[in-house]
Write a protein that holds these residues in place. Structure first.
Motif, PDB file in Angstrom:
ATOM      1  N   LYS B 380       0.817  -1.212   0.000  1.00  0.00           N
ATOM      2  CA  LYS B 380       0.000   0.000   0.000  1.00  0.00           C
ATOM      3  C   LYS B 380       0.853   1.267   0.000  1.00  0.00           C
ATOM      4  O   LYS B 380       0.307   2.361  -0.009  1.00  0.00           O
ATOM      5  CB  LYS B 380      -0.976  -0.022   1.181  1.00  0.00           C
ATOM      6  N   GLU B 382       4.989   3.065  -1.237  1.00  0.00           N
ATOM      7  CA  GLU B 382       6.214   2.870  -1.989  1.00  0.00           C
ATOM      8  C   GLU B 382       7.208   2.034  -1.176  1.00  0.00           C
ATOM      9  O   GLU B 382       7.889   1.167  -1.707  1.00  0.00           O
ATOM     10  CB  GLU B 382       6.802   4.257  -2.269  1.00  0.00           C
ATOM     11  N   ILE B 383       7.275   2.325   0.130  1.00  0.00           N
ATOM     12  CA  ILE B 383       8.241   1.607   0.972  1.00  0.00           C
ATOM     13  C   ILE B 383       7.832   0.156   1.166  1.00  0.00           C
ATOM     14  O   ILE B 383       8.670  -0.739   1.117  1.00  0.00           O
ATOM     15  CB  ILE B 383       8.411   2.336   2.335  1.00  0.00           C
ATOM     16  N   SER B 384       6.539  -0.091   1.330  1.00  0.00           N
ATOM     17  CA  SER B 384       6.171  -1.495   1.516  1.00  0.00           C
ATOM     18  C   SER B 384       6.405  -2.272   0.220  1.00  0.00           C
ATOM     19  O   SER B 384       6.767  -3.448   0.256  1.00  0.00           O
ATOM     20  CB  SER B 384       4.752  -1.657   2.067  1.00  0.00           C
TER      21      SER B 384
END
Lengths: 69, 536
Positions: B380, B382-384
């Motif tokens: 959900k 960008e980092i995940s």
């Protein structure tokens, strides 16, 4: 000399992964990158062993060159 | 179009209840003739309960829907007398493969363990499951059991009373009223009964759409679960391929949030997508296409006095992990023996609160697992996504990252840790058979263990003395005496003794462990029987 552990070593891997993402929850990308950088430094200090850290750097970079141990 | 969808399986026929002057009272009415409702009805009828199932339809569920049935539900279906046809027809599989982009990242084996009668999973279209369950209902009817399915009987009103539930039912020939001592609501995620009773159903909506297609094709893909992250044929999204009986293949394609559902569902849009996935030279025919979004949510309570919710009406999960129908069958398995004891006056009504306690625990576990899988599959942020892709890249090279790959944590039965029905663990035995656990199967010279546990309270003794029969306040417990001398595979020892010399287990009718000790102790086991039946 200790070797870098590359076999599963976290009890409750899914719980850890959820905690990791929860820590990032709501952050913008720049803050998340900064968090990751701090996390690497914290964990590196915990490991301490330079040889292990060196192997970890190579593993993460997919550097397949033979380690001189 | 497959004919099974068009032929009424339990057509409407005018019944005597419709002409009764006074509403006829049944012991149990079940609303919904899906897998959970049918299983509950069979379980109760096998225990001589008078049970009526009403359904607003008269055919199997449209489309193949639930397709993966796990080992524990198959064991439950065995107890209901219809596991074998499911396993005979189903496609057995235990290998899953995970792909990232164009590469195979790794594969996993679901049940690398011997000594189980049933496989880790079979794939079987829900319509076959329902058909076999209905066949079992017909068998029970032929044996004279009081079980009935009433097609095109739609509940239009419900009245709840301290000692019964009243229902108004619409049929093609008008409406009539019946009453039930107990009502089990198995009417699915969009439960009408839940709405009629004004009960909440809150949780989390996932902002994503999935195209689900069943195609008939002659293809030589192996019998494995194939899952793709970010494949070339569905960039930035995921895909799943799974084999079902009759050359039917389940394909799941993630589509993203901002799409035109009606447009994506049209064959002229679906077929090119599938061709890209399967290759131009594969001939296939679409059997069923649907687009779904999903939610993970549950009712706050499953039991509302004499109305008890089971299956999707009580809790809903994403499809990743096959935790929908599988957990619904475990709801029914948990509920029916308790309801029977309460109806017979052998246990207090409060025993039913343990259904809430235990199955909410199960639902929470399923929601947690299925939400996490969904978060991994559809990151959900960008980092995940960065973490997800990093895990996938690492998993190809290093074993340590593989447990982090989450393309669905496949349904395993829940252990009722902390259940009020458990007695505290008095055996230094294996963790997997601690009180609350579902009994693991074992292959023994005389056959498998689970069928011998049956559907009643059992005292399982391993190299321990105990009475052959215990009566405690209306509850009869029969002994099953085993010995490691008759355990050539040593799996009985491995799963039930560990390092102990002997053990005595009190096992519930749903084959969960209620208590265990190294030796029989009359006082302790009688207390355990009372506790397991809600009397302590």
């Amino acid at each position: 000399m200790a070797d870098l552990i590359l076999t599963p070593n976290i009890d409750g891997a899914d719980d850890f992964y959820a905690d990791l993402l929860d820590t990032h929850d709501g952050m913008d990308t720049a803050d998340s990158h900064a968090l990751n950088a701090r996390l690497v430094l914290v964990l590196a200090n915990h490991i301490g062993d330079r040889a292990v850290l060196s192997q970890a750097l190579k593993a993460a970079a997919f550097d397949q060159k033979e380690d001189t141990q | 179009m497959n004919k099974i969808f068009e032929t009424p399986l339990y057509p409407y026929s005018h019944g005597p209840d419709e002409d009764a002057q006074v509403p006829v009272r049944h012991q149990v009415v079940i609303v919904g003739a899906g897998p959970v409702g049918l299983a509950a009805a069979i379980d109760l009828a096998q225990h001589d309960v008078d049970v009526v199932i009403v359904d607003d339809n008269d055919k199997v569920s449209f489309g193949s829907r639930a397709i993966c049935f796990a080992k524990r539900p198959l064991e439950i279906l065995d107890r209901l007398g219809c596991g074998q046809p499911m396993v005979d027809k189903g496609v057995e599989w235990d290998l899953g493969k995970v792909f990232f982009d164009e590469r195979e990242v790794y594969s996993f084996d679901l049940l690398p363990e011997d000594g189980h009668q049933r496989p880790a999973f079979i794939n079987l279209q829900q319509y076959y499951l329902e058909e076999y369950l209905v066949a079992r209902v017909r068998e029970l009817q032929a044996e004279g059991k009081k079980i009935e399915i009433r097609g095109r009987n739609k509940v239009s009103a419900i009245g709840t009373h301290p000692d019964h539930v009243a229902l108004e039912i619409d049929t093609p020939e008008g409406s009539y009223n019946i009453e039930a001592d107990w009502l089990i609501a198995c009417d699915g995620a969009n439960s009408t009964l839940r709405a009629m009773l004004g009960k909440d159903f809150v949780g989390r909506v996932f902002e994503d759409n999935f195209l689900i297609a069943d195609v008939v094709m002659d293809a030589d893909f192996p019998t494995e679960r194939w899952f793709w992250f970010d494949p070339p044929f569905n960039r930035g999204q995921s895909a799943l391929l799974h084999k079902q009986p009759d050359g039917v293949w389940r394909i799941d394609l993630q589509l993203g949030w901002d799409i035109d559902k009606e447009r994506e569902k049209r064959p002229e849009n679906v077929i090119p997508r599938l061709k890209e996935m399967l290759g131009d030279d594969v001939e296939f025919e679409l059997e069923w296409v649907s687009i779904y979004t999903f939610q993970c949510r549950r009712m706050e309570q499953f039991r509302h006095d004499r109305v008890i919710f089971a299956g999707d009406s009580a809790h809903q999960v994403s499809p990743f992990g096959a935790r929908g129908a599988n957990s619904g069958l475990q709801d029914s398995d948990n509920l029916c023996w308790k309801l029977k004891l309460v109806m017979d006056g052998k246990a207090p009504e409060s025993l039913l609160d343990s259904y809430d306690n235990e199955r909410i625990h199960g639902a929470e576990e399923n929601i947690l697992n299925s939400s996490r899988s969904t978060d991994f599959i559809t990151p959900k942020s960008e980092i995940s996504r960065l973490f997800r892709d990093s895990v996938l890249n690492l998993a190809e090279a290093y074993e340590f990252a593989r447990p982090l790959v989450n393309a669905g944590r496949l349904s395993v039965p829940c252990t009722y840790d902390g259940s009020p029905l458990n007695s505290s663990d008095a055996l230094a035995g294996p963790n997997r058979t601690r009180p609350g656990s579902p009994c693991p199967d074992v292959e023994l010279p005389g056959g498998y263990l689970l069928p011998r546990l049956g559907d009643r309270f059992t005292l399982l003794t391993i190299d321990a003395d105990a009475p052959d029969l215990i009566e405690e306040d209306g509850i009869t417990v029969e002994r099953l005496a085993l010995s490691v001398k008759d355990d050539p595979t040593l799996l009985l020892k491995d799963r039930y003794l560990g390092d102990c010399e002997s053990a005595v287990y009190l096992i519930r009718p749903d084959q969960h462990v209620a208590a265990r000790r190294p030796a029989y102790d009359d006082l302790q086991f009688r207390a355990a029987i009372r506790r397991a039946t809600g009397k302590e």
